[in-house]
Design an enzyme around this catalytic site. Sequence first.
Site, PDB file in Angstrom:
ATOM      1  N   ARG A 214       0.864  -1.138   0.030  1.00 12.15           N
ATOM      2  CA  ARG A 214       0.008   0.095  -0.016  1.00 12.15           C
ATOM      3  C   ARG A 214       1.032   1.328  -0.048  1.00 12.15           C
ATOM      4  NH1 ARG A 214      -5.462  -1.857   2.093  1.00 12.15           N
ATOM      5  NH2 ARG A 214      -5.476  -3.750   1.196  1.00 12.15           N
ATOM      6  N   GLU A 216       0.592   4.007   1.034  1.00 15.13           N
ATOM      7  CA  GLU A 216      -0.321   5.020   1.709  1.00 15.13           C
ATOM      8  C   GLU A 216       1.028   6.134   2.385  1.00 15.13           C
ATOM      9  OE1 GLU A 216      -2.930   3.217   4.412  1.00 15.13           O
ATOM     10  OE2 GLU A 216      -2.735   1.395   3.278  1.00 15.13           O
ATOM     11  N   ARG A 222       0.037   2.296  13.044  1.00 18.56           N
ATOM     12  CA  ARG A 222      -0.702   1.434  12.715  1.00 18.56           C
ATOM     13  C   ARG A 222      -0.591   0.888  11.103  1.00 18.56           C
ATOM     14  NH1 ARG A 222      -2.982   5.188  14.999  1.00 18.56           N
ATOM     15  NH2 ARG A 222      -3.935   5.767  13.023  1.00 18.56           N
ATOM     16  N   HIS A 223       0.159   1.823  10.521  1.00 18.25           N
ATOM     17  CA  HIS A 223      -0.008   1.426   8.858  1.00 18.25           C
ATOM     18  C   HIS A 223       1.559   1.347   8.567  1.00 18.25           C
ATOM     19  CE1 HIS A 223      -3.496   3.950   9.260  1.00 18.25           C
ATOM     20  NE2 HIS A 223      -3.947   3.363   8.196  1.00 18.25           N
ATOM     21  N   GLU A 355      -8.512  -1.349  13.591  1.00 16.22           N
ATOM     22  CA  GLU A 355      -9.130  -2.282  12.562  1.00 16.22           C
ATOM     23  C   GLU A 355      -8.227  -3.379  12.082  1.00 16.22           C
ATOM     24  OE1 GLU A 355      -9.870  -0.321   8.650  1.00 16.22           O
ATOM     25  OE2 GLU A 355      -9.442  -2.265   8.026  1.00 16.22           O
ATOM     26  N   SER A 358     -11.251  -6.414   7.193  1.00 14.14           N
ATOM     27  CA  SER A 358     -12.236  -6.086   6.666  1.00 14.14           C
ATOM     28  C   SER A 358     -12.842  -7.065   5.638  1.00 14.14           C
ATOM     29  CB  SER A 358     -12.382  -4.629   6.252  1.00 14.14           C
ATOM     30  OG  SER A 358     -11.353  -4.265   5.248  1.00 14.14           O
ATOM     31  N   ARG A 406      -1.581  -6.431  12.334  1.00 19.39           N
ATOM     32  CA  ARG A 406      -2.617  -5.704  13.164  1.00 19.39           C
ATOM     33  C   ARG A 406      -3.166  -6.886  14.128  1.00 19.39           C
ATOM     34  NH1 ARG A 406      -5.638  -1.400  10.580  1.00 19.39           N
ATOM     35  NH2 ARG A 406      -4.082   0.119   9.595  1.00 19.39           N
TER      36      ARG A 406
HETATM   37  P1  AMO Z   1      -8.525  -3.776   3.772  1.00 22.78           P
HETATM   38  O1  AMO Z   1      -7.765  -2.667   2.696  1.00 22.78           O
HETATM   39  O2  AMO Z   1      -9.252  -3.069   4.850  1.00 22.78           O
HETATM   40  O3  AMO Z   1      -9.321  -4.498   2.887  1.00 22.78           O
HETATM   41  O4  AMO Z   1      -7.330  -4.751   4.373  1.00 22.78           O
HETATM   42  C1  AMO Z   1      -7.542  -5.628   5.144  1.00 22.78           C
HETATM   43  C2  AMO Z   1      -6.698  -5.652   6.441  1.00 22.78           C
HETATM   44  O5  AMO Z   1      -5.359  -5.666   6.027  1.00 22.78           O
HETATM   45  C3  AMO Z   1      -4.728  -4.862   6.903  1.00 22.78           C
HETATM   46  N1  AMO Z   1      -4.002  -3.643   6.449  1.00 22.78           N
HETATM   47  C4  AMO Z   1      -3.033  -2.983   6.841  1.00 22.78           C
HETATM   48  N2  AMO Z   1      -2.147  -3.387   8.042  1.00 22.78           N
HETATM   49  C5  AMO Z   1      -1.206  -2.534   8.152  1.00 22.78           C
HETATM   50  N3  AMO Z   1      -0.624  -1.150   7.287  1.00 22.78           N
HETATM   51  C6  AMO Z   1      -1.531  -1.018   6.122  1.00 22.78           C
HETATM   52  N4  AMO Z   1      -1.329  -0.114   5.370  1.00 22.78           N
HETATM   53  C7  AMO Z   1      -2.723  -1.704   6.019  1.00 22.78           C
HETATM   54  N5  AMO Z   1      -3.483  -2.038   4.922  1.00 22.78           N
HETATM   55  C8  AMO Z   1      -4.439  -3.223   5.339  1.00 22.78           C
HETATM   56  C9  AMO Z   1      -5.605  -4.163   7.858  1.00 22.78           C
HETATM   57  C10 AMO Z   1      -6.809  -4.342   7.125  1.00 22.78           C
HETATM   58  O6  AMO Z   1      -7.928  -4.748   8.115  1.00 22.78           O
HETATM   59  N6  AMO Z   1      -9.852  -6.626   0.040  1.00 22.78           N
HETATM   60  C11 AMO Z   1     -10.191  -6.138   1.225  1.00 22.78           C
HETATM   61  C12 AMO Z   1     -10.352  -7.413   2.180  1.00 22.78           C
HETATM   62  C13 AMO Z   1     -11.645  -8.099   1.876  1.00 22.78           C
HETATM   63  O7  AMO Z   1     -12.685  -7.467   1.530  1.00 22.78           O
HETATM   64  O8  AMO Z   1     -11.502  -9.322   1.620  1.00 22.78           O
HETATM   65  C14 AMO Z   1      -9.015  -5.266   1.721  1.00 22.78           C
HETATM   66  O9  AMO Z   1      -7.758  -5.486   1.119  1.00 22.78           O
HETATM   67  O10 AMO Z   1      -5.562  -5.327   9.084  1.00 22.78           O
END
Ligand code: AMO
Length: 432
Positions: A214, A216, A222-223, A355, A358, A406
Amino acid sequence: MLDRRYSKEIIPSLDGSQTILMGWVHEIRDLGGIIFILLRDREGIIQVTAPSKKTSKELFKKLRKLKKEYVIEVQGTVKKSPKAPRGVEIIPSNVKVLAESQQPLPLDPTGKVKAELDTRLDSRFLDLRRPEISAIFKIKSKMLHFVRVFLEKEGFIEINTPKLVASATEGGTELFPITYFEREAFLGQSPQLYKQMMMASGLDKVYEIAPIFRAEEHDTPRHLNEVISIDIEAAFMNHEDVMKILEKLIVKVIKDVKRHCKDELEILGRELETPKLPFERLEYEEVVEIVNSSGVHLKHGEDLSRAAEKALGETMPGYYFIKSWPTNIKPFYVMPKEDDPNKSYAFDLMYRDLEVSSGAMRVHEHDLLVERIKRQGLNPISFKSYLSAFKYGMPPHAGWGLGAERFTMALLDIKNIRETVLFPRDRRRLTP
Ligand code: AMO
């Protein structure tokens, strides 16, 4: 040839037996007539005691020359000794230096000299020599193992999907572009499209444990820009069916970690509580009310701000779901509710203010999916091969993604996600 043993395996009942240990010099105390060496290996620390009277001159001289973090092989006799840590010590008959260590060390592996996280991450291999650091990764390894065991038992098939991809899944801005020969490609944000395509393959229930990327910009505790995602997708299931699998998995893995990682949990001072099933399910609308009544402003239809998450975390202990999210703040593949299309069958699993997962029931109807892609400002042409899987018999399906880091944070009450990754990738960090 004697068997090599880990420090933890040396117990008082082995008194008198010969053994071999290999590890690092954790500490040396030279009291003149007696030398104590603390030998550290993966499983702990054991005392090697060399009284001059019982040690050959040559060996005694060799021991004197040892320095912190030298790698040594110790051959000796196990001796029951109430005064030694763990009631047992090794009287050495031979010691080999397998590798020297430069002095001074960039980081103190005993942890006595405190270091900032950045310094620790720069010398992560030394940082990991501390039992309270390696314990996190031993538990993470077991957690992933128990996740696999659980999913296999539930009938899921492990898949591996490409991480070099041609299009976005979770919205266009968080992609890492790369050069793929003469074309542009991206690092995969999620196996989302592939796991859904597998629903049209008949594999029925699939899972993948793999990195997601990602781009981001956030620099938060947390990221990260690269994490491990535990993804499932299941045909003939709705959102509630996969939520049940998720909560069952969380409880089972907590129980397994509690049972199999006793030593590591003790080192970390973590007492794990097994949550009760079923987890509470909050409607998105209830969440808006809770947050607003706590004094933090959250507009209906908005995603949770950090302040909103925190306010919610103070009210909600442990794990809980948030469901019925507004359709337009969730990705295109999320199924809108038939009777109220502004709401969706998307859910998040929270642990207090974090979170952890999801998921959703998905759109499985081709034309509605095209419409949803367009609505999100994306071009259906970029999704041609994904969309074709929806033309020739796509069953209804649902799934989720659980962030391995997480989840580890939640398991071990860790506040900074960087602590749960060997070599974290964040806005500033690309080495080591
Ligand atoms: P989402 O984008 O919410 O959903 O990602 C799912 C889970 O992945 C973890 N996560 C992260 N943890 C740390 N840093 C990050 N940058 C990060 N991005 C994501 C989190 C998050 O809840 N395709 C959907 C899933 C689905 O619907 O099946 C998805 O990627 O714990």
